[in-house]
Design a protein around this motif. Structure first.
Motif, short mmCIF file in Angstrom:
data_model
loop_
_atom_site.label_atom_id
_atom_site.label_comp_id
_atom_site.label_asym_id
_atom_site.label_seq_id
_atom_site.Cartn_x
_atom_site.Cartn_y
_atom_site.Cartn_z
N MET A 1 6.04 8.39 3.73
CA MET A 1 5.69 8.53 2.23
C MET A 1 5.09 9.82 1.88
O MET A 1 5.61 10.56 0.86
N ILE B 1 -10.82 -2.64 3.65
CA ILE B 1 -9.82 -3.51 3.61
C ILE B 1 -9.59 -3.70 5.28
O ILE B 1 -9.05 -2.87 5.98
N GLU C 1 0.88 -1.05 0.07
CA GLU C 1 -0.05 0.02 -0.22
C GLU C 1 0.77 1.38 0.19
O GLU C 1 0.61 2.32 -0.68
N VAL C 2 1.83 1.27 1.02
CA VAL C 2 2.58 2.46 0.90
C VAL C 2 3.59 2.80 -0.31
O VAL C 2 3.61 3.71 -0.91
N ILE C 3 4.13 1.60 -0.77
CA ILE C 3 5.31 1.79 -1.83
C ILE C 3 4.46 1.85 -3.30
O ILE C 3 4.75 2.84 -4.02
N ALA C 4 3.45 0.97 -3.41
CA ALA C 4 2.93 0.79 -4.60
C ALA C 4 1.58 1.35 -4.67
O ALA C 4 0.86 1.34 -5.71
N GLY C 5 0.94 1.52 -3.81
CA GLY C 5 -0.39 2.22 -3.70
C GLY C 5 -1.55 0.93 -3.91
O GLY C 5 -2.67 1.17 -4.16
N ASP D 1 -2.87 9.49 -2.01
CA ASP D 1 -3.49 8.55 -1.20
C ASP D 1 -2.68 8.24 0.04
O ASP D 1 -3.35 7.60 0.87
N MET D 2 -1.45 8.58 0.04
CA MET D 2 -0.72 8.38 1.53
C MET D 2 -1.36 9.19 2.57
O MET D 2 -1.54 8.80 3.44
N ARG E 1 1.85 12.07 -3.47
CA ARG E 1 1.05 10.67 -2.90
C ARG E 1 -0.24 11.14 -2.24
O ARG E 1 -0.11 10.83 -0.91
N TRP F 1 -2.56 -2.57 -1.96
CA TRP F 1 -2.87 -3.63 -0.80
C TRP F 1 -3.08 -4.77 -1.48
O TRP F 1 -2.60 -5.98 -1.23
#
Lengths: 311, 273
Positions: free
Chosen positions: B74, B57, A256-260, B83-84, B81, A262
């Motif tokens: 991040m 989730i 989730e954090v690196i590639a978005g 989304d982060m 980002r 999960w």
């Protein structure tokens, strides 16, 4: 009142469930029998589609994710695979599910260095040649730095191949390398063509492993070697618990954090649990016709290299 | 072990293959756990054990902690980002969100919003009607804001890690109302404007994500902008934030005709400097 309603609802949903199973099996006849996608139950056609989408979405971040999930150790595993293969110049390698080219590039590096060593030894024996003859031998060997070795990278996913090609360009690999779009269960190659067949971290994603193994047998030359690098089962209970904790708690978060993404990484850790353990895979490889099938555990079974020969 | 209730603070260690095949635990309500066989098929959307809303989730406390840390790092490393930032808000909002929800429940207009669950989307907005409204009205100014800054309310991420369906709506509402905050505060979508809005939202909602954004956002601003920020904008944002009633309690969709000035007065936002 709630107690009275409950059984009714359970009955209805059970009937609904039965209808669903019926419908599922009707669809199943068309779409293929039931199989698994991680911990879910799906049809074969659905599984192929879902896996294609997973790799389509992770392709660009595949390498970064590999490094972060395994803390770079995947590079060591792939190096060990290459050393086990120990290819000599002139080998024709088929790397299936080779997507971003990690195995292919290592192969090219390996044969190039073996070739260099060969040439050095040859030159040392030519001490008494004239300068003319030495420079001529340099000339002809310059165009043969790979010694006619070739690797064909085959992958079912266009995005992964695209990333692989870009990487090859970026890293400067051009000769001895070709990229083919193909399905491991139905390879677009003739019989008895390749010296070595590898599939690294790919066979887990194949829907019909038996078909893939049969195809591997078919395209290998007699005397050819099958090598499979894949996540496998850890028997040590303490390590197994730690590994599970890491897999299920940390890896999807990293995804989730690196590639978005999960879900793709949740699928990945579930698919590892669903994959047959070492002995079972060994039996499947033997069933496909391979001889002298053996496996080597790396990191106590987190990863295993299975090897077999077509005789 | 699984029936120990949802308040178990230790990180759950799942057994490899579980009976129903679910290896992720969460501290979501156990109501979904019992009829797992059949009801799970109905509730299960794509992945989760028992997802409470589309896109949910379920996550364990350890996963939430890791997500919070990872998303915070991040967002600082790569401010694009978004989304982060969203994930950070969801994973750290476990105290602030119920607070907000209660504030909404105890207010007549807020209560109506919770019941009716309106969503602000381009498809639901009648842009022709909004454009026809007089200048200075909320609808007209909001539309102007969207067009000038080239943003759309549709790009707000749906919540994934909030373990309560109502709270998921609250955070979704907060995200969708964010653009309206810009309009009410008169702030553009550049870094400076965003930081000012974050300060306002931090006071209003108490969401840790807003507080962190307000504190760390200015790091990337130039010295001149920092000065303007510190001397004029932030004090004003804090004063307005403290003075204003809860901004989530306004049913904006029913107030497009209301002039921005009067809405500001009603909420208690001081005129922007």
């Amino acid at each position: 009142a709630a107690a009275g309603l409950c059984p009714c609802r359970v009955l209805l949903s059970r009937r609904g469930g039965a209808l669903r199973v019926l419908r599922g099996s009707m669809q199943g006849l068309a779409a293929g029998p039931e199989t698994h996608f991680g911990f879910q139950t799906v049809t074969e056609a659905e599984r192929r589609e879902k896996i294609y989408q997973v790799f389509e979405s992770v392709a660009k971040k595949y390498d970064i994710m590999n490094d972060s999930m395994t803390l770079g150790i995947h590079r060591v595993w792939k190096d060990i695979l290459m050393h086990k293969m120990n290819p000599s110049p002139g080998t024709l390698l088929l790397d299936v599910a080779g997507g971003t080219g990690d195995i292919a590039f290592r192969f090219l590096n390996y044969v190039r260095s073996v070739r260099e060593r060969q040439l050095q030894l040859k030159l040392r024996r030519h001490q008494n040649l004239s300068w003319q003859e030495i420079s001529e031998s340099y000339q002809e060997d310059k165009f043969n730095s790979l010694g006619d070795s070739q690797v064909v990278v085959c992958d079912i996913n266009k995005e992964m191949l695209k990333v692989g090609k870009q990487k090859a360009q970026h890293l400067g690999y051009s000769e001895g390398l070709s990229w083919v779009l193909g399905n491991a269960e139905e390879l677009p190659f003739d019989d008895d063509k390749f010296d070595v067949y590898t599939i690294a971290f790919g066979i887990r994603n194949v829907t019909r492993i038996d078909l893939a193994l049969q195809e591997a047998y078919r395209v290998l030359k007699p005397g050819g070697r099958f090598l499979c690098l894949e996540f496998s089962h850890v028997s040590n209970p303490l390590l197994s618990r730690l590994y599970d904790l890491y897999s299920f708690q940390v890896i999807p978060v990293l995804g989730e954090v690196i590639a978005g993404d999960w879900k793709s990484y949740q699928y990945l850790v579930e698919s590892i649990r669903r994959f047959p353990p070492q002995e079972e895979l060994k039996a499947m490889i033997e069933d496909a016709g391979f001889f002298k099938v053996d496996y080597q555990n790396l990191n106590s079974g987190i990863v295993a290299i299975h090897s077999g020969f077509k005789l | 072990r699984s029936l120990r209730g949802s308040r178990a603070p230790r990180a759950p260690v799942p057994d490899p293959p579980l009976p129903a095949g679910r290896a992720c635990l969460s501290h979501a309500e156990p109501r979904a756990r019992h009829g797992r066989g059949q009801e799970e098929e109905e509730q299960e959307q794509e992945e989760g054990c028992y997802s409470l809303y589309p896109g949910h989730i379920p996550t364990s406390p350890l996963q939430k902690a890791l997500l919070a840390a990872g998303s915070a790092a991040m967002s600082l490393y790569d401010p694009y980002r978004h989304d982060m930032v969203a994930v950070l808000g969801e994973t750290t909002g476990c105290l602030a969100l119920p607070n907000l929800r209660d504030k909404m429940k105890h207010h007549p207009e807020g209560y109506r919003i919770l019941q009716e669950r309106p969503r602000i989307r381009l498809s639901t907005l009648d842009t022709a009607r909004l454009r026809a409204l007089p200048d200075g009205s909320l609808g007209r100014e909001y539309l102007r804001f969207l067009e000038d800054n080239k943003v759309s309310p549709d790009t707000r991420m749906p919540p994934k890690f909030v373990d309560d369906e109502e709270l998921a709506y609250v955070i979704q509402r907060y995200r969708e109302v964010h653009d309206l905050m810009h309009t009410l505060l008169g702030m553009p979508t550049n870094m400076l404007g965003e930081v000012v809005v974050k300060w306002f939202e931090a006071i209003q909602t108490g969401l840790p994500m807003c507080v962190l954004g307000a504190a760390f956002g200015p790091v990337r601003l130039s010295a001149r902008k920092l000065q303007v920020l510190a001397t004029e904008l932030v004090p004003w944002a804090i004063r307005s934030g403290r003075n204003a009633s809860c901004v989530l309690n306004i049913y904006y969709e029913q107030r497009w005709e209301q002039p921005v000035e009067s809405l500001r007065e009603e909420i208690g936002i001081f005129p922007p400097p």
